[in-house]
Structures are given as C-alpha cells and as structure tokens.
Design a protein around this motif. Structure first.
Motif, mmCIF file in Angstrom:
data_model
loop_
_atom_site.group_PDB
_atom_site.id
_atom_site.type_symbol
_atom_site.label_atom_id
_atom_site.label_comp_id
_atom_site.label_asym_id
_atom_site.label_seq_id
_atom_site.Cartn_x
_atom_site.Cartn_y
_atom_site.Cartn_z
ATOM 1 N N PRO A 1 23.964 -67.810 -43.559
ATOM 2 C CA PRO A 1 25.174 -67.672 -44.385
ATOM 3 C C PRO A 1 26.413 -67.431 -43.518
ATOM 4 O O PRO A 1 26.855 -66.289 -43.347
ATOM 5 C CB PRO A 1 24.847 -66.461 -45.254
ATOM 6 N N SER B 1 20.382 -65.350 -49.518
ATOM 7 C CA SER B 1 20.774 -66.294 -48.470
ATOM 8 C C SER B 1 19.794 -66.322 -47.306
ATOM 9 O O SER B 1 20.072 -66.907 -46.269
ATOM 10 C CB SER B 1 22.173 -65.938 -47.949
ATOM 11 N N CYS C 1 16.328 -69.001 -49.858
ATOM 12 C CA CYS C 1 16.845 -70.372 -49.948
ATOM 13 C C CYS C 1 15.751 -71.432 -50.008
ATOM 14 O O CYS C 1 15.920 -72.468 -50.663
ATOM 15 C CB CYS C 1 17.750 -70.666 -48.741
#
Length: 393
Positions: free
Chosen positions: A308, A215, A220
C-alpha cells in the motif's frame, strides 16, 4: 482471582528462593509476547531473578494471548494484581497499558524497528495524522516519560526521537535488533528447519508472508496460496500475522486456506516458528510487514504481492525493501516470476539494525542496570530459534 505467587506482602512465607528481584513481562498480544521471548532468555540461569507474566487488558482482550503465556509455562498474574505491585523491572514490546504498571520499564519494538512503516496508526479510526512509533503520546503520561530504557535499533531512530519526544532522549539506548540477531545466529540450522517442515534437499520452499490489514498479502490475495500450489514445482508455507488469527479465529483461517491445505500448504503456528520458516525458505512472497523485511535481511529472495504505497513512510524499512523487490503480476503465473528479488547481496540487515550481533549483550546490560544487579559472569548467548511446527501439512 488473586494468584498466590512470589510477590505480595505475604510472599516471603511461600517462596523457595528469597530476596529475588522481580521481573514483570507484559504480554498484551501474541506479537509482543513473541518478541519478548527473544529477550527473556537473557535472564536464564540467574537465581537472583524471578520472572512472571501478565496479560494486560481493560474491558477488552485479544484472543489466544493468555494461551500464549500458558503454553510457555509462564506464571501469569491477573492484570489487576500485577498493577498493585512495584516491580524491579518491567519488560514490554507494546505501548498498551504501560502507564498502569509500576517499576522500571524497558520497552523494545515488537517488529522491525520502532519507526513504523505505515504512515497512519490502526488504533485511531480514520486517522489523518502520521505516526512514527516514537511519538510523545506513546512515551509520556501526565508529564512523565514512562520507559526507563527505550531500546532503539538504529541511529536514525535516535534522530527521530529527538524530533518527536526530546524529553525521552536520556532513556534511549541503541541496542540493535535481537530478533534479527537470533535469526542470523540460527542460519546454520537451516537443514534441520527444512526437515521439520518436510522439505527435501531438492524441494523449493516458497513462503507466503502476510501482515494484518485489508492491504496485506492475505487481505488482497487470499487465493494466492492455492494458486501457487496449483502451478506445481514448489512447496509452500503460510506465515500469517498473529493478529489475523486473533481477529478471525483458528477455525476460520483454516476454512479459508482449506483448498491449499489439501494440496500440502504448511500453515505455520501464529505463536512460534515463523523465524525458522524464513530461514528454511528459498523464496518469500510478502508485503510491507516485518516478517518480509526480516526474510530479506537474512538473504532470502523476496517478491511483493501487496504493497500500500499511499500508507508507507518514505525511507522506512518497508519502503527500502520495496525499492529493490519485484511486484508480482497477479494476471500471470506466479512460479515463473520467482526468479529475482532482494537476495543475498542486499543491505536490509543494515537498514534494520546498526548493531549487528550485539543486541543480546546491550540489552542484558540494560536489564541488569535497571535491576541494580551485577551482570552474570557468563556471556549472553542467543539460543537457536525453535523448530517450526506447522498446524497443518
């Protein structure tokens, strides 16, 4: 292998300086080692003290950790040997293996604060119970509080410790954040840091910071580095968490970043240089990792590429940063979005530390109290963070 160093039953026959207090520095990871390298220099110049290092491990180890110690010229004792000796002072920035050493332990966080921003620990697979970083299972072993001093950064950590592990309260010292203090003290060297990175006076340096997890920024958006440079108008640097390098390896990281490196991406070494790079930056793109919060705390403008929300403690350092940091829209060009963000007028420094500029003095006093020695006559000082030395430009 048993190293013939300055400790052990027969050490008196081989040492040059006798009757030294012996300090053990525990380096289970590069992350912990980097933080301890902010602390260990507070012992510089004292001929009464001998400092040695060890890389703790059981049946597994993190890659590049032994090389981190070796590169700094530290005398490294094998873990099994370090466990056999009783130390006058043990310094740690991780809870790993601290129950196995003998001596007065001072522990400090390896990131921004003891209260982890993530709700769930990565150490427990499928963890469902929130963790704070000051939990009793980290600090108490067989009914014994392990640290002699727990270095806290802020009053709110004292309140958290009172709830999570009240038996450890007598060991708590609110010391502030030595990493932030060192970065703040290094601000006058911004021009030199930019020069070391090959950044001109009219260049705009954008640093992309990533913690380690799926995350994170790199987890990402691995294409962000190349996209940013492809838009033009900026110089870019990459600060990747040391655990990314430890898990995937230098070759693989370079391979993933190869297109951006070909366009001039400055890839900062995992063991040193990230602090200077943040100081040199004009804008930082980051995530919930500590380096992003430190950048905001020293006045850099910050935008978030990854965050996140489901795994972040409300009220944590990362949460406080996210409240005032714009999120990048990856469907649009990146450079035009780098206009706002947390900047010079923000309270992130106060969120990270409630003892600004005082960590070196407080921590040195703690160390010498545990050593049973009077402090040196000279005032503790923080040396500037080292010049960044990119792996690739």
């Amino acid at each position: 292998m048993w190293v013939k160093g300055p400790v052990g039953a027969d050490a008196t026959y081989r040492v040059t300086r006798r009757a030294c207090r012996n300090v053990l520095v525990m380096v289970p990871t590069m992350t912990a080692g980097a933080r301890l390298m902010d602390l260990v220099p507070l012992l510089d110049g004292d001929h009464r003290v001998q400092t040695v290092f060890t890389v703790p491990h059981a049946d597994e180890a993190w890659q590049y950790t032994a090389e981190f110690v070796s590169a700094r010229g530290g005398l490294s004792l094998p873990w099994n040997q370090a466990r056999q000796h009783t130390w006058d002072l043990v310094l740690a920035a991780s809870h790993r293996h601290i129950e196995q050493v003998r001596g007065k332990l001072l522990i400090l966080p390896h990131g921004a604060g003891n209260l982890m921003s993530r709700r769930y620990s990565r150490k427990a697979r499928g963890a469902t119970r929130p963790t704070t970083g000051l939990d009793a299972e980290l600090l108490v072993y067989r009914g014994r509080v392990l640290p002699a001093v727990i270095a806290l950064t802020h009053e709110r950590e004292l309140h958290a410790l009172r709830r999570s592990c009240p038996e450890a309260l007598p060991t708590a010292v609110i010391a502030g954040d030595i990493c932030l203090d060192r970065m703040s003290a290094s601000a006058p060297y911004r021009k030199q840091y930019r020069a070391a990175l090959g950044i001109g006076d009219n260049d705009r340096l954008v640093t992309i910071s990533s913690t380690w997890s799926a995350s994170s920024t790199f987890g990402c958006h691995p294409d962000l580095y190349n996209r940013l440079l492809g838009e033009g108008g900026v110089v870019a640097a990459a600060v990747l968490h040391p655990m990314i390098w430890a898990v995937h390896g230098v070759w693989q990281v370079r391979s993933w970043l190869a297109p951006a490196i070909a366009r001039g991406l400055r890839v900062i070494r995992p063991d040193a240089g990230w602090q200077a790079t943040m100081i040199a930056s004009d804008h930082v793109i980051g995530d919930h990792g500590s380096t992003t919060s430190y950048a905001a705390a020293i006045g850099r403008t910050v935008s978030l590429a990854a965050y996140p929300e489901h795994d972040i403690h409300k009220g944590s350092i990362a949460d406080r940063l996210a409240r005032h940091s714009p999120r990048l829209d990856m469907s649009k060009p990146i450079v035009p979005q780098l206009r706002g963000g947390v900047g010079r007028r923000n309270d992130m420094a106060k969120v990270i530390s409630s003892r600004p500029g005082r960590a070196a003095s407080i921590l040195r006093t703690c160390m010498y109290r545990l050593l049973g020695l009077p402090e040196p006559s000279w005032r503790p000082s923080l040396c500037p963070v080292p010049l960044p030395s990119p792996l690739w430009i």
